[in-house]
Motif scaffolding. Sequence first.
Motif, PDB file in Angstrom:
ATOM      1  N   SER A  48     -15.020 -11.160  33.366  1.00  0.00           N
ATOM      2  CA  SER A  48     -16.310 -10.770  32.556  1.00  0.00           C
ATOM      3  C   SER A  48     -16.555 -11.526  31.524  1.00  0.00           C
ATOM      4  O   SER A  48     -15.836 -12.096  30.725  1.00  0.00           O
ATOM      5  N   LEU A  49     -18.035 -11.787  31.497  1.00  0.00           N
ATOM      6  CA  LEU A  49     -18.456 -12.502  30.189  1.00  0.00           C
ATOM      7  C   LEU A  49     -18.165 -12.076  29.257  1.00  0.00           C
ATOM      8  O   LEU A  49     -17.881 -13.013  28.106  1.00  0.00           O
ATOM      9  N   LEU A  98     -22.985  -6.347  40.350  1.00  0.00           N
ATOM     10  CA  LEU A  98     -22.446  -7.483  39.503  1.00  0.00           C
ATOM     11  C   LEU A  98     -23.278  -8.599  39.400  1.00  0.00           C
ATOM     12  O   LEU A  98     -23.850  -9.009  40.547  1.00  0.00           O
ATOM     13  N   GLY A  99     -23.171  -9.340  38.096  1.00  0.00           N
ATOM     14  CA  GLY A  99     -23.829 -10.643  38.030  1.00  0.00           C
ATOM     15  C   GLY A  99     -22.868 -11.713  37.974  1.00  0.00           C
ATOM     16  O   GLY A  99     -21.841 -11.651  37.598  1.00  0.00           O
ATOM     17  N   VAL A 100     -23.288 -12.891  38.714  1.00  0.00           N
ATOM     18  CA  VAL A 100     -22.304 -13.972  38.453  1.00  0.00           C
ATOM     19  C   VAL A 100     -23.140 -15.444  38.158  1.00  0.00           C
ATOM     20  O   VAL A 100     -24.249 -15.746  38.437  1.00  0.00           O
ATOM     21  N   VAL A 101     -22.418 -15.791  36.808  1.00  0.00           N
ATOM     22  CA  VAL A 101     -23.077 -16.887  36.228  1.00  0.00           C
ATOM     23  C   VAL A 101     -23.048 -18.111  37.028  1.00  0.00           C
ATOM     24  O   VAL A 101     -21.888 -18.421  37.205  1.00  0.00           O
ATOM     25  N   PHE A 102     -24.285 -18.828  37.587  1.00  0.00           N
ATOM     26  CA  PHE A 102     -23.964 -20.017  38.321  1.00  0.00           C
ATOM     27  C   PHE A 102     -24.213 -21.265  37.502  1.00  0.00           C
ATOM     28  O   PHE A 102     -25.469 -21.217  37.172  1.00  0.00           O
ATOM     29  N   GLU A 103     -23.485 -22.153  37.555  1.00  0.00           N
ATOM     30  CA  GLU A 103     -23.680 -23.492  37.126  1.00  0.00           C
ATOM     31  C   GLU A 103     -24.298 -23.649  35.733  1.00  0.00           C
ATOM     32  O   GLU A 103     -25.552 -24.258  35.464  1.00  0.00           O
ATOM     33  N   ARG A 110     -24.816 -16.012  27.523  1.00  0.00           N
ATOM     34  CA  ARG A 110     -24.939 -14.869  26.772  1.00  0.00           C
ATOM     35  C   ARG A 110     -26.201 -14.898  25.954  1.00  0.00           C
ATOM     36  O   ARG A 110     -26.500 -13.729  25.717  1.00  0.00           O
ATOM     37  N   GLY A 111     -26.690 -15.932  25.601  1.00  0.00           N
ATOM     38  CA  GLY A 111     -27.979 -15.881  24.957  1.00  0.00           C
ATOM     39  C   GLY A 111     -29.202 -15.268  25.820  1.00  0.00           C
ATOM     40  O   GLY A 111     -29.720 -14.395  25.438  1.00  0.00           O
ATOM     41  N   GLY A 117     -30.989  -8.175  27.634  1.00  0.00           N
ATOM     42  CA  GLY A 117     -30.278  -7.123  27.977  1.00  0.00           C
ATOM     43  C   GLY A 117     -29.470  -7.040  29.359  1.00  0.00           C
ATOM     44  O   GLY A 117     -29.930  -7.771  30.213  1.00  0.00           O
ATOM     45  N   TYR A 118     -28.613  -6.249  29.476  1.00  0.00           N
ATOM     46  CA  TYR A 118     -27.838  -6.082  30.795  1.00  0.00           C
ATOM     47  C   TYR A 118     -27.108  -5.008  30.633  1.00  0.00           C
ATOM     48  O   TYR A 118     -26.647  -4.438  29.834  1.00  0.00           O
ATOM     49  N   SER A 119     -26.972  -4.314  31.998  1.00  0.00           N
ATOM     50  CA  SER A 119     -26.365  -3.056  32.001  1.00  0.00           C
ATOM     51  C   SER A 119     -25.101  -3.042  33.031  1.00  0.00           C
ATOM     52  O   SER A 119     -24.584  -1.920  33.276  1.00  0.00           O
ATOM     53  N   PHE A 120     -24.870  -4.083  33.720  1.00  0.00           N
ATOM     54  CA  PHE A 120     -23.783  -4.251  34.548  1.00  0.00           C
ATOM     55  C   PHE A 120     -22.877  -5.481  34.429  1.00  0.00           C
ATOM     56  O   PHE A 120     -23.516  -6.460  33.701  1.00  0.00           O
ATOM     57  N   PRO A 121     -21.838  -5.453  34.727  1.00  0.00           N
ATOM     58  CA  PRO A 121     -20.819  -6.778  34.370  1.00  0.00           C
ATOM     59  C   PRO A 121     -21.441  -7.972  35.181  1.00  0.00           C
ATOM     60  O   PRO A 121     -21.934  -8.131  36.087  1.00  0.00           O
ATOM     61  N   GLN A 122     -21.165  -8.978  34.066  1.00  0.00           N
ATOM     62  CA  GLN A 122     -21.698 -10.405  34.293  1.00  0.00           C
ATOM     63  C   GLN A 122     -20.349 -11.151  34.454  1.00  0.00           C
ATOM     64  O   GLN A 122     -19.642 -11.238  33.469  1.00  0.00           O
ATOM     65  N   LEU A 123     -20.239 -12.001  35.476  1.00  0.00           N
ATOM     66  CA  LEU A 123     -18.945 -12.625  35.724  1.00  0.00           C
ATOM     67  C   LEU A 123     -19.351 -14.098  35.499  1.00  0.00           C
ATOM     68  O   LEU A 123     -20.223 -14.582  35.814  1.00  0.00           O
ATOM     69  N   VAL A 124     -17.931 -14.551  35.249  1.00  0.00           N
ATOM     70  CA  VAL A 124     -17.953 -16.302  35.039  1.00  0.00           C
ATOM     71  C   VAL A 124     -17.216 -16.830  36.180  1.00  0.00           C
ATOM     72  O   VAL A 124     -16.092 -16.273  36.491  1.00  0.00           O
TER      73      VAL A 124
END
Length: 186
Positions: A48-49, A98-103, A110-111, A117-124
């Motif tokens: 998780s980010l 789920l969000g997945v950060v791409f490239e 994070r910025g 804003g965000y309300s669900f997990p963001q994954l690296v």
Amino acid sequence: MKRWRYTLLFVALCAGLLVVLAKGFGRNPHEVPFMLSGKPAPDFALRSLDTGERVSLADLKGRPVVINFWASWCVPCMYEHPVLEWGQREFGSQAVFLGVVFEDTEDNARGFLRKNGYSFPQLVDPRSRMAVSYGVAGVPETYFIDPSGTIRGKHVGPIDPESLTQRIRELTATAAAPSPAEAARP
């Protein structure tokens, strides 16, 4: 005689072009052939980010999952973000988002999330391994996985509220439907 051959060749080329054009019309230009539809979703275990906590698909089995690949540099992702936030508020009790950060860099992601804003997990996704296993061609792309872990579809481009609602309803209908063995019980 030569003129006849050129005319015949011209007619054949025109007919071939018409066939190609006819096959292309009537199709959704945003629809991309998707080979993973109906197949088991590739498993993943990503960090998780924000918390560093490990999140895996195996841990989510039994629940519908919506996975969105995005990046801070992606303009369509900026337009889509509020729709996904709305979807989380509206359907978060029915499906895991789920969000997945791409490239992208973690700092840039994070910025973006601090600002929007965000309300669900963001994954690296280091080195985009998960993105490759899912066949991500670009962002945004959103994948829909049923409770058994089967990919039921994907949406290419920014998703709208109507499409998200329809996909969630399809996933939850699958979750509520009894299995063939359960349906056969007296």
